[in-house]
Design a protein around this motif. Sequence first.
Motif, short mmCIF file in Angstrom:
data_model
loop_
_atom_site.label_atom_id
_atom_site.label_comp_id
_atom_site.label_asym_id
_atom_site.label_seq_id
_atom_site.Cartn_x
_atom_site.Cartn_y
_atom_site.Cartn_z
N THR A 158 0.82 -1.21 0.00
CA THR A 158 0.00 0.00 0.00
C THR A 158 0.85 1.26 0.00
N THR A 159 2.15 1.12 0.27
CA THR A 159 3.04 2.27 0.21
C THR A 159 3.64 2.43 -1.17
N GLY A 160 3.31 1.53 -2.07
CA GLY A 160 3.89 1.57 -3.41
C GLY A 160 5.17 0.75 -3.49
N MET A 161 5.69 0.29 -2.35
CA MET A 161 6.90 -0.52 -2.33
C MET A 161 6.53 -1.99 -2.50
N PRO A 363 9.70 -6.31 8.59
CA PRO A 363 9.22 -6.34 9.98
C PRO A 363 8.26 -5.19 10.31
N GLU A 364 8.49 -4.01 9.76
CA GLU A 364 7.61 -2.88 10.06
C GLU A 364 6.22 -3.10 9.45
N MET A 365 6.19 -3.60 8.22
CA MET A 365 4.92 -3.87 7.57
C MET A 365 4.20 -5.01 8.29
N THR A 366 4.96 -6.00 8.75
CA THR A 366 4.37 -7.12 9.49
C THR A 366 3.75 -6.62 10.79
N TYR A 406 -3.20 -0.98 -6.01
CA TYR A 406 -2.93 -0.15 -4.85
C TYR A 406 -2.82 1.30 -5.31
N PRO A 407 -3.72 2.16 -4.86
CA PRO A 407 -3.74 3.54 -5.33
C PRO A 407 -2.40 4.25 -5.25
N GLN A 408 -1.68 4.03 -4.16
CA GLN A 408 -0.43 4.76 -4.00
C GLN A 408 0.61 4.36 -5.03
N GLU A 409 0.53 3.12 -5.53
CA GLU A 409 1.45 2.70 -6.59
C GLU A 409 1.18 3.49 -7.87
N VAL A 410 -0.11 3.65 -8.20
CA VAL A 410 -0.48 4.42 -9.38
C VAL A 410 -0.16 5.90 -9.15
#
Length: 495
Positions: A158-161, A363-366, A406-410
């Motif tokens: 969701t962060t685009g990563m 780990p942060e995303m988890t 994922y909107p943020q990727e676009v």
Amino acid sequence: MSERLESIINARLAEDKEAGCFWWDGKWYSKSDFSELTDKCEDTLRKSGFGKGQRLAVLMPNCPMIPALSLAVWRLGGAISPLNVKSGMPSLIGTLELIEPFAVVMSDAIREEADTVFKEKGFFCASCSPMGPLPPLEGKFSSLETPDTAVIFATSGTTGMPKAVPLSHGNIYDNCVKTREAVRGLEPGDIFLSVLPNFHSFGYTVSIIMPLTMNAGQAIVPGFLPPQQTVRAIQEARVNIIFAVPTIFSYIISAMDRGSLPKDLLSSAKLMISGGDRLSSNMHETALRVTGKDVMEGYGLTETSPVVCVNRSYEEHRAGTVGPFMRDYEWRLRTEKGEETDENEGVLWVRGPSVTDGYFRAPEMTAERFKDGWFNTGDYVRVEDGYVRILDRVTDIIIVGGFNVYPQEVELVLHSHPAVKTAIVVGMPHPVQGEVPKAFVSKVEGAEVTELEIVKYCKNQLSHFKVPRKVEFVDDFPLSGTGKILRRVLRERGR
């Protein structure tokens, strides 16, 4: 469950070796044929230096090499990562840098496009045909944190990563067993339609691996389009189990209704189950009228291997719901802030043997989605008499024909355009795809750009289903009291 998938599948292949295993391009192949193909893949991988703890990335459409490579990799103690070739080169490179594969195996059709780019980034590549053989590989070793990992599914976070979901042998086998147990009527000898993309956990687990674990056959189709291939597979292979996304059911049943597909096309199907997105409410009535059978719904996520809920049978089916939870799933409903609630509506959290432990090397995303073994699905649901109804997605994910956008990727791509100051992407309803992306764009002062130019720019960098169908230029955005852009208001404006 501690059993590994290769042990379970090897045992099934040893039973009635000449029984049909898969249908491909107009011909049935036996278990012996599949074992031979797998043995050759395993031999090549071993001689190439592939071994325990390594990962093999695969960029191929559905074909016999997908299950063969999977089984060969597992026999050698490694993991496989099926990727989407249409996700766009920048996304693929980011994913490969994250998972660090031993090598990348791709179809001959995309070698010219991808080979040079991948090699420039230091990834060894090889191409092969749908039935092999696998050429020798010159890969590189990178140890795997979790030796029991069977598959790594990659998607944009969701962060685009890049975000990768590692599923263990136990996760996948548990989901196969529980799904087979939950859906009444699944039995050895059934013929599954394998048309869903292998890089999607729904297609991979339910249509490719589950049949192999239960002595069922599968009719393999590279992809749904052009639909003639799918029609041929259903007819010639006598498919009787169809797991698919709503878009596929909508196309097939509507075409049958119009008379452009045979009226008896689905006569051999005893079970039709939809997942990956919401099924249009009018599809139930249409399916019953056209085929004499309804389309049941289920629900799942990549992180849950994937099935969480599914309607059990036509007799117990409740249209508009995704059915009851499968056995051994614990579930809780919480508020959007993560607080416990006594209401029958809320954000769904689940725990169980099908659920992954967390994201790959993140780990942060988890920590954001997992807590004490519980996974936050990000979906707002209502539970009525044990049946689950999906009300809304708490996250802003747009689901286009069963695929996540994922909107943020676009938005990252849009923001890289020199004329774009701010861009927000939301989903708007679409009669066939379910949703499609729409972009709201404010321009840099003095800049001139048209909607067509923005769309073309996105097409050059994104998979087609991620490209905004509409672009609306705005001077400002609706804001909350804290200055946050209100996507909800934009979604309403886009309808």
